[in-house]
Scaffold this motif. Structure first.
Motif, PDB file in Angstrom:
ATOM      1  N   LEU B 299      -4.612 -11.256 -15.171  1.00  0.00           N
ATOM      2  CA  LEU B 299      -3.696 -12.171 -14.479  1.00  0.00           C
ATOM      3  C   LEU B 299      -2.597 -12.625 -15.437  1.00  0.00           C
ATOM      4  N   VAL B 300      -3.014 -13.076 -16.623  1.00  0.00           N
ATOM      5  CA  VAL B 300      -2.043 -13.564 -17.609  1.00  0.00           C
ATOM      6  C   VAL B 300      -1.110 -12.419 -18.035  1.00  0.00           C
ATOM      7  N   ASP B 301      -1.683 -11.265 -18.336  1.00  0.00           N
ATOM      8  CA  ASP B 301      -0.873 -10.114 -18.755  1.00  0.00           C
ATOM      9  C   ASP B 301       0.189  -9.779 -17.714  1.00  0.00           C
ATOM     10  N   ALA B 302      -0.208  -9.823 -16.446  1.00  0.00           N
ATOM     11  CA  ALA B 302       0.725  -9.433 -15.388  1.00  0.00           C
ATOM     12  C   ALA B 302       1.858 -10.444 -15.267  1.00  0.00           C
ATOM     13  N   ILE B 303       1.549 -11.715 -15.492  1.00  0.00           N
ATOM     14  CA  ILE B 303       2.604 -12.733 -15.383  1.00  0.00           C
ATOM     15  C   ILE B 303       3.558 -12.635 -16.575  1.00  0.00           C
ATOM     16  N   VAL B 304       2.978 -12.375 -17.745  1.00  0.00           N
ATOM     17  CA  VAL B 304       3.798 -12.338 -18.956  1.00  0.00           C
ATOM     18  C   VAL B 304       4.617 -11.043 -19.036  1.00  0.00           C
ATOM     19  N   GLY B 305       4.123  -9.994 -18.404  1.00  0.00           N
ATOM     20  CA  GLY B 305       4.875  -8.739 -18.410  1.00  0.00           C
ATOM     21  C   GLY B 305       4.299  -7.701 -19.342  1.00  0.00           C
ATOM     22  N   LEU B 306       3.015  -7.835 -19.660  1.00  0.00           N
ATOM     23  CA  LEU B 306       2.383  -6.905 -20.579  1.00  0.00           C
ATOM     24  C   LEU B 306       1.538  -5.870 -19.837  1.00  0.00           C
ATOM     25  N   ARG B 307       1.498  -5.970 -18.522  1.00  0.00           N
ATOM     26  CA  ARG B 307       0.641  -5.085 -17.756  1.00  0.00           C
ATOM     27  C   ARG B 307       1.328  -4.828 -16.408  1.00  0.00           C
ATOM     28  N   PRO B 308       1.416  -3.569 -16.008  1.00  0.00           N
ATOM     29  CA  PRO B 308       2.117  -3.280 -14.763  1.00  0.00           C
ATOM     30  C   PRO B 308       1.368  -3.838 -13.555  1.00  0.00           C
ATOM     31  N   VAL B 309       2.131  -4.178 -12.548  1.00  0.00           N
ATOM     32  CA  VAL B 309       1.571  -4.735 -11.329  1.00  0.00           C
ATOM     33  C   VAL B 309       1.414  -3.594 -10.323  1.00  0.00           C
ATOM     34  N   VAL B 310       0.256  -3.524  -9.681  1.00  0.00           N
ATOM     35  CA  VAL B 310       0.022  -2.453  -8.709  1.00  0.00           C
ATOM     36  C   VAL B 310       0.723  -2.777  -7.396  1.00  0.00           C
ATOM     37  N   ALA B 311       0.579  -4.028  -6.968  1.00  0.00           N
ATOM     38  CA  ALA B 311       1.219  -4.454  -5.728  1.00  0.00           C
ATOM     39  C   ALA B 311       1.480  -5.941  -5.829  1.00  0.00           C
ATOM     40  N   GLY B 312       2.351  -6.434  -4.963  1.00  0.00           N
ATOM     41  CA  GLY B 312       2.658  -7.843  -4.980  1.00  0.00           C
ATOM     42  C   GLY B 312       3.802  -8.155  -5.929  1.00  0.00           C
ATOM     43  N   SER B 313       4.078  -9.446  -6.090  1.00  0.00           N
ATOM     44  CA  SER B 313       5.228  -9.790  -6.915  1.00  0.00           C
ATOM     45  C   SER B 313       5.020 -11.086  -7.679  1.00  0.00           C
ATOM     46  N   VAL B 314       5.800 -11.210  -8.771  1.00  0.00           N
ATOM     47  CA  VAL B 314       5.794 -12.408  -9.598  1.00  0.00           C
ATOM     48  C   VAL B 314       7.195 -13.002  -9.543  1.00  0.00           C
ATOM     49  N   HIS B 315       7.300 -14.280  -9.212  1.00  0.00           N
ATOM     50  CA  HIS B 315       8.599 -14.946  -9.205  1.00  0.00           C
ATOM     51  C   HIS B 315       8.569 -16.108 -10.170  1.00  0.00           C
ATOM     52  N   ILE B 316       9.613 -16.193 -10.997  1.00  0.00           N
ATOM     53  CA  ILE B 316       9.733 -17.353 -11.877  1.00  0.00           C
ATOM     54  C   ILE B 316      11.038 -18.052 -11.540  1.00  0.00           C
ATOM     55  N   SER B 317      10.941 -19.314 -11.214  1.00  0.00           N
ATOM     56  CA  SER B 317      12.096 -20.113 -10.794  1.00  0.00           C
ATOM     57  C   SER B 317      12.924 -19.383  -9.735  1.00  0.00           C
ATOM     58  N   GLY B 318      12.248 -18.815  -8.765  1.00  0.00           N
ATOM     59  CA  GLY B 318      12.945 -18.173  -7.657  1.00  0.00           C
ATOM     60  C   GLY B 318      13.415 -16.760  -7.922  1.00  0.00           C
ATOM     61  N   GLU B 319      13.277 -16.317  -9.165  1.00  0.00           N
ATOM     62  CA  GLU B 319      13.766 -14.992  -9.512  1.00  0.00           C
ATOM     63  C   GLU B 319      12.596 -14.005  -9.530  1.00  0.00           C
ATOM     64  N   ALA B 320      12.763 -12.850  -8.913  1.00  0.00           N
ATOM     65  CA  ALA B 320      11.699 -11.851  -8.942  1.00  0.00           C
ATOM     66  C   ALA B 320      11.696 -11.196 -10.318  1.00  0.00           C
ATOM     67  N   VAL B 321      10.595 -11.300 -11.037  1.00  0.00           N
ATOM     68  CA  VAL B 321      10.553 -10.773 -12.404  1.00  0.00           C
ATOM     69  C   VAL B 321       9.524  -9.646 -12.524  1.00  0.00           C
ATOM     70  N   THR B 322       9.014  -9.196 -11.390  1.00  0.00           N
ATOM     71  CA  THR B 322       7.884  -8.264 -11.403  1.00  0.00           C
ATOM     72  C   THR B 322       8.119  -7.050 -12.284  1.00  0.00           C
ATOM     73  N   THR B 323       9.354  -6.575 -12.364  1.00  0.00           N
ATOM     74  CA  THR B 323       9.601  -5.363 -13.144  1.00  0.00           C
ATOM     75  C   THR B 323      10.278  -5.658 -14.480  1.00  0.00           C
ATOM     76  N   LEU B 324      10.500  -6.931 -14.776  1.00  0.00           N
ATOM     77  CA  LEU B 324      11.179  -7.251 -16.037  1.00  0.00           C
ATOM     78  C   LEU B 324      10.229  -7.089 -17.217  1.00  0.00           C
ATOM     79  N   PRO B 325      10.758  -6.681 -18.393  1.00  0.00           N
ATOM     80  CA  PRO B 325       9.928  -6.652 -19.595  1.00  0.00           C
ATOM     81  C   PRO B 325       9.714  -8.075 -20.109  1.00  0.00           C
ATOM     82  N   VAL B 326       8.883  -8.196 -21.152  1.00  0.00           N
ATOM     83  CA  VAL B 326       8.513  -9.521 -21.653  1.00  0.00           C
ATOM     84  C   VAL B 326       9.743 -10.359 -21.967  1.00  0.00           C
ATOM     85  N   ARG B 327      10.698  -9.774 -22.678  1.00  0.00           N
ATOM     86  CA  ARG B 327      11.835 -10.587 -23.095  1.00  0.00           C
ATOM     87  C   ARG B 327      12.620 -11.090 -21.883  1.00  0.00           C
TER      88      ARG B 327
END
Lengths: 377, 514
Positions: B299-327
């Motif tokens: 869970l933590v890895d997927a939010i931080v961007g260290l592990r690819p997401v199979v399905a679904g999405s992560v949004h931070i402050s309204g922005e979709a970050v699911t495919t963004l790298p850690v930085r």
């Protein structure tokens, strides 16, 4: 807080502690080397005296040492950059050759004023080496193949590719396996060429050349890159820890490829500098082994930039000494490779030197470290 | 009762620090004496002086009333002092009997008398109820048994004053109970035991008296049954310790982190997160409780961007970050205190400064046009070290020279000094001592109060309950329930963590997603 050491003193002590293992390794290597000499019924004292004389005994021997050290500085620095980025670049050897042949081509195929021609030739060398390093890098990044294997393999490809080039398309005349000589506009002057008319010419009877200044400049630049640039920070961090770098947001691929390309480029630069200064044309396999010895010099220098420079100079001096030995006493200069090999062997056995650190006057910085460990809140 | 050990005015310095400053310490014969203090208080140093490993600059030592000079380790051993270190000093390819007798072997001529050795070991282990197989090799033995071998080693050398340096740090609760049994039987046989620890529960359980050290000084000695964990904690830390964090009611704002039907695979390619949806608002702490291995790491890895997401999405402050790298994610205001601080959180061979700048070195003011601005960087590092009270001799020493609590402060300093909108805190206090835990907790609550959205993932139920505003229970990759922390009970959460969502637990049934 009574015994606060001065910063300078701490640095000196640190440097002393780091180098003591190297010094002891050298002594141990020299000692075991003498056992081998005795086995072959040679007098080690005599041999080492000759070696020392050949290395630094006269102005001429110092210039020979310098000439031998010049390519090694490039290859040692190239290895160090890769090591520090966490990659094992055994391909320095091949990158050295490819850089040399690329530069040679630019060197003889164009006629340009020196101010353009020389930089262009050097650039060609750098790019050639970098390109050659790119293949193993990309194979590692995309396919996960260990760069140790691929860089060894690309060394063979380099050797045979160059053999083909010097035998066919780039051949100067039907009777040789050499390229045409590089234009006078892009040669690096040898000391003797410039000082021939002096009362006391420099580097008489040697081919020591101005490439040493390029080598020193490269050392300075690489040192600066590591200490002061974003790129250098990225390379160092990636070299220390992938997970940490990744977590911090460093682009691993970019750092990796960057480190490897610079490493290959500097190896290639070393190749072309050797051509422009010493050979002036590409003879097939004009000088083998600089790459591997660069790897060794980097290990000898503990994979630090300055350490690599010192190690390359040391190695160059030993080789100059070995040459003198061959001339004066007919002793094969491979002997010196054995001694160097032994020294690195002893350095690798690092645990052996731990006992030295137990001696009180060597130990002080370690005690400081220990005490901080106990400083928890 | 006779005094077994009496140390007076002990002073021991290391360059730049006084580890023991005029320390008085006395142990009575036949007692279990706990020596407590936080990491770095000087407990181990003091005992190393007693055991002859360090030489004190000042002070006197009396053993059984006799003034003695302990110049070296063997002096201490011949005085009947034995010490079991935190890291065992055993030869792993040797047998138990060989390890116990190493350096004090019975010989016939130049040969070892294996039979006598064997018999001696059996005799000692039976006398003290320390069961071990003398012929087993150390490498095949569990940690608890190896520790027993260490104790036997001291007994074989006729020690009757035993010093155990944080013996329970490496043990399971089961092994700890067995060790306590052993310690009681040793005392029953007339031995004296000094027990170093920083766990107050153990002090209360096992010791007769307890001595507290702080910052290299002696704070005081108490009879255990006349004191309390609270008093001891205050003595250790030097002030009132909040065993439970004080915090006001959360003032929540906009949604900062939103997960939608997130699915993530683990390293073995099995589905570890099976469709999680949750929201964390600015100014609140959402605690994720659960037995380890139920998908926390993924869970933590997927939010931080260290592990690819199979399905679904992560949004931070309204922005979709699911495919963004850690930085890229960090640029949106995310930061993270990772679970494995020694692997991801820090590069131990790098300097403290280098560890502090990894998230910010690439942009102004720390660098411009590819060049690092060393002045800005060292100001930043010094400031961070000061603000987060990192105890270090300087910013340019390798991180490996710092203690665990201080290392976590380095991580916190880096991750919090940017005032992030979102903080992911994974097992943030694992392995830390009381003072450091309190510090970490306080900083997390402070961040919340400044409006940071905090996702706290912890295996410590107590931590989750005391820090969180809301608690989500994670079980086998799914959130089985989310409840207000105020309504949560340890039992209720425990059932959820065990995968039991009884109809009788209405709170645990509250919807886990929007």
């Amino acid at each position: 807080m009574t015994s606060k050491m001065g910063t300078l003193q701490r640095h000196l002590r640190g440097a002393f502690q780091r180098s003591i293992g190297i010094v002891l390794s050298i002594l141990a290597g020299v000692f075991v080397g003498s056992l081998i000499m005795i086995w072959y019924k040679q007098n080690p004292v005599e041999i080492y005296t000759l070696l020392l004389k050949g290395a630094v005994g006269s102005q001429r021997s110092i210039f020979i040492a310098m000439q031998r050290a010049t390519p090694l500085i490039f290859t040692a620095i190239a290895s160090t950059i890769a090591f520090r980025t966490g990659v094992f670049n055994i391909g320095v050897e091949g990158q050295f050759f490819i850089g040399a042949i690329c530069g040679t081509f630019v060197g003889y195929a164009f006629a340009l004023p020196t101010i353009i021609h020389l930089p262009l030739t050097l650039l060609a060398g750098f790019l050639g080496g970098a390109a050659w390093a790119y293949f193993p890098t990309i194979m590692r990044q995309k396919l996960g193949i260990s760069e140790i294997i691929t860089t060894i393999m690309t060394n063979y490809i380099a050797t045979h590719l160059i053999s083909y080039l010097t035998n066919y398309p780039m051949r100067a005349s039907p009777t040789t396996t050499e390229t045409p000589p590089v234009q006078a506009t892009t040669r690096l002057p040898q000391f003797i060429e410039l000082t021939r008319h002096w009362a006391k010419p420099l580097g008489k009877g040697t081919q020591a050349h101005f490439g040493i200044f390029i080598a020193l400049a490269v050392v300075a630049i690489v040192y600066f890159i590591f200490k002061r640039t974003k790129l250098g920070y990225e390379l160092r961090m990636v070299g220390i820890s992938f997970p940490f770098s990744e977590f911090g947001g460093i682009h691993l691929d970019r750092a990796f490829i960057g480190g490897m390309l610079i490493s290959g480029g500097i190896a290639g630069l070393g190749g072309i500098v050797e051509i422009l200064g010493v050979w002036r044309e590409y003879k097939n396999l004009f000088a083998t082994g600089f790459g591997f010895r660069g790897n060794l010099a980097s290990l000898l220098g503990r994979q630090s930039v300055i350490g690599s420079l010192v190690a390359a100079l040391f190695y160059g001096a030993m080789e100059a000494g070995a040459l003198g030995l061959e001339w004066a006493a007919g002793i094969p200069r491979q002997l010196i490779d054995i001694v160097i090999g032994l020294i690195i062997f002893f350095m690798a056995a690092e645990g052996m030197w731990d006992f030295v650190k137990r001696i009180k006057w060597v130990r002080a910085p370690e005690a400081a470290r220990k005490s901080t460990q106990e400083l928890e809140v | 009762m006779a005094i077994a050990v009496e140390m007076r005015g002990i002073r021991k310095e290391f360059p730049g620090v006084v580890a023991n400053d005029d320390v008085d310490f006395a142990v009575e014969e036949g007692e279990i004496h706990a020596l407590v203090g936080e990491n770095g208080a000087g407990k181990t140093t003091l005992m190393n002086v007693l055991y002859g490993l360090y030489h004190a600059e000042a002070g006197t030592i009396k053993i059984r009333g006799q003034p003695v000079q302990i110049r070296k380790n063997s002096d201490a051993i011949s005085l009947g002092i034995g010490m079991v270190h935190q890291s065992f000093k055993l030869v792993s390819s040797f047998t138990v009997a060989e390890n116990i007798t190493l350096g004090a072997e019975s010989r016939t001529g130049i040969f070892l008398d294996r039979k006598t050795i064997h018999d001696n070991v059996v005799e000692i282990s039976e006398r003290f109820g320390l069961k071990v197989d003398p012929d087993a090799r150390i490498q095949d033995l569990p940690v608890g048994v190896q520790q027993r071998v260490e104790i036997l080693k001291t007994l074989y050398r006729n020690a009757d004053i035993l010093v155990l340096d944080e013996p329970t740090a490496v043990l399971t609760p089961q092994e700890t109970r067995e060790l306590f049994g052993v310690i009681r039987s040793l005392v029953h046989e007339g031995k004296t035991v000094v027990f170093i620890t920083h766990k107050l529960r153990e002090v209360m359980e096992i010791s007769d008296r307890v001595t507290v050290m702080r910052d290299g000084k002696m704070v005081g000695t108490k009879v255990t049954k006349d004191t309390s964990p609270r008093e001891l904690a205050r003595m250790m830390v030097g002030r009132e310790v909040l065993l439970r964090v004080k915090k006001d009611k959360a003032k929540t704002g906009d949604i900062v982190l939103r997960l939608e039907n997130l699915k993530v695979r683990d390293d073995r390619d099995l589905m570890a997160i099976r469709g999680i949806s949750l929201e964390v608002r600015a100014g609140e702490i959402l605690g994720v409780a659960g037995v380890e291995g139920n998908g926390q790491r993924e869970l933590v890895d997927a939010i931080v961007g260290l592990r690819p997401v199979v399905a679904g999405s992560v949004h931070i402050s309204g922005e979709a970050v699911t495919t963004l790298p850690v930085r890229g994610r960090r640029e949106t205001g995310m930061s993270c205190v990772p679970e494995d601080r020694y692997v991801r959180g820090l590069a131990l061979p790098a300097t403290v400064e280098e560890n502090l700048i990894v998230t910010g070195y690439h942009k102004a003011p720390m660098s411009r046009a590819g060049l690092l601005n060393s002045k800005e960087i060292s100001n930043y590092a010094n400031e961070a070290i000061k603000t987060f009270d990192v105890r270090t001799t300087g910013k340019d020493v390798p991180a490996s020279t710092l203690s665990g609590g201080n290392l976590q402060k380095v991580v916190l300093a880096r991750e919090l000094s940017t005032h992030p909108d979102l903080l992911i805190a994974a097992q943030p206090t694992r392995g830390l001592d009381i003072g450091s835990i309190e510090f970490v907790h306080q900083r997390i609550v402070d961040a919340r109060d400044r409006g940071t959205a905090v996702l706290l993932v912890s295996a410590e139920l107590e931590e989750v309950m005391s820090l969180s505003d809301r608690i989500a229970v994670l079980y086998e990759g799914e959130i089985v329930g989310t409840i207000d922390a105020g309504k949560a009970t340890e039992d209720g959460l425990g059932l959820g963590m065990a995968g039991i969502t009884d109809e009788d637990e209405p709170e645990a049934k509250e919807a886990g997603h929007d």
